[in-house]
Design an enzyme around this catalytic site. Structure first.
Site, PDB file in Angstrom:
ATOM      1  CB  SER A  83      -0.927  -0.062   1.227  1.00  0.00           C
ATOM      2  OG  SER A  83      -1.843   0.999   1.244  1.00  0.00           O
ATOM      3  CE  LYS A 128      -0.943   2.121  -3.439  1.00  0.00           C
ATOM      4  NZ  LYS A 128      -0.583   0.843  -4.066  1.00  0.00           N
TER       5      LYS A 128
END
Ligand code: COA
Length: 313
Positions: free
Chosen positions: A175, A193
């Site tokens: 992420s 994300k």
């Protein structure tokens, strides 16, 4: 070209840690993910990496295989994580050729700088589909194999001893940190994300009872990556480095070491976590990203890269 070990793995870990294990990785030809896979292969794993670009994916797989004699590393291009079928075919092939999937790295991502004014609906959708749907597809296609691997590698709940066969049944989602505060020109990526982080947490809860661990690695600014090179103009690099709490950018080795930690026995009781590997970078709120904020927005200029180039397959 083969890389020196010090570029992608610290000396902390013992060789053979991941012998007889298989890692499946999306976005595996990218700078960060290829270092993660290279580290695991160095320590004994076989690997299956997928990407959109055929030539690049095959070339990186061959290169990773040089880190250990006998390593089996397969690179499969023309795989778009947005297509479940495309991904699932790759998973089937991985299991057929390498025998199992013990670890997954969901690393495929799309990124570019664009303000909301400059971001078309389709551009937003593309990043959401690559990052969020792509991660979900990766999870859906691999989870039966992770569950199977977890069952073979459980820590004994009475003695708390690790399985003699090592670890298995683990997934890492790659992420970012930019949604913790807010980053102009990265709205699309921030939303994506945040979704990935939420997905990982749910996986930890729903598959934990079956022995699977799910975590996120959130890299900070990592040197010599295509992402940073594209997103950070050269003239701003020095200033950004100076502003980092640890006075440097991260290295791909920092991310690879974090990956080994989570996949090895060291990570057996770590699940549902976000492991931020950024030297505390996000806590310094530079907020403007790489553009001249807010002057850039007021000027009405467009980013040079905003006229989206079709990604070459
Ligand atoms: N700025 C603004 N919009 C952009 C853009 C940019 N730099 N790059 C692409 N877009 C837009 C396109 O214009 C298109 O929207 P439109 O149909 O309204 O014009 C949409 O995004 C999809 O673009 P497309 O070229 O079809 O790409 P794709 O969906 O196959 O892939 C990316 C999208 C993000 C992967 C692609 O832009 C890319 O290859 N980026 C570089 C690689 C990368 O991001 N790697 C990740 C490392 S962190």
């Amino acid at each position: 070209m083969p890389l020196p070990k010090s570029d992608y793995l610290s000396d902390t870990w013992k060789d053979g840690l991941f012998t007889n294990k298989v890692v499946f990785c999306t976005g595996g030809a990218g700078t960060i993910c290829s270092a993660q896979v290279r580290a695991l292969v160095h320590l004994g794993a076989d690997a299956f990496i997928v990407g959109r670009n055929v030539e690049k994916t095959e070339k990186v797989a061959k290169d990773i295989a040089t880190v250990r004699p006998g390593a089996r590393v397969i690179g499969l291009g023309a795989v778009d994580v947005r297509s479940f079928d495309s991904l699932n075919n790759a998973v089937v092939r991985c299991v057929k050729e390498l025998g199992a999937i013990d670890y997954v790295i969901a690393g495929a991502a799309g990124n570019f700088l664009a303000s909301i004014n400059q971001l078309s609906v389709n551009a937003f959708k593309s990043v959401m589909e690559i990052d969020v749907l792509g991660s979900y597809n990766t999870l859906k296609a691999t989870i039966p194999h992770l569950v199977e691997s977890a069952a073979k590698h459980r820590v004994d709940s009475d003695t708390l001893k690790p399985s003699p066969a090592g670890t298995g049944g683990r997934i890492i989602f790659v992420s970012a940190t930019l949604h913790y505060t807010g980053t102009p020109f990265q709205g699309h990526v921030a939303v994506a994300k945040a979704g990935i982080d939420a997905l990982s947490n749910t996986v930890a809860l729903e598959f934990g009872p079956l022995g699977v661990t799910s975590n996120v690695i959130a890299p900070g600014p990592i040197a010599s990556t295509e992402g940073l090179d594209r997103l950070l103009p050269t003239e701003q690099k020095e200033k950004v480095i100076k502003s980092q709490p640890l006075g440097r950018l991260g290295s791909v080795r920092d991310i690879a070491d974090a990956t080994v930690y989570l996949f090895a026995d060291t990570g057996s009781y770590v699940s549902g976590q976000i492991l931020v590997v950024d030297g505390a970078s996000w806590r310094i709120s530079s907020s403007a990203g790489s553009a001249n904020y807010p002057d850039f927005l007021i000027s009405g200029d467009t980013f040079q890269s905003v006229k989206g180039k079709k990604a070459k397959l």
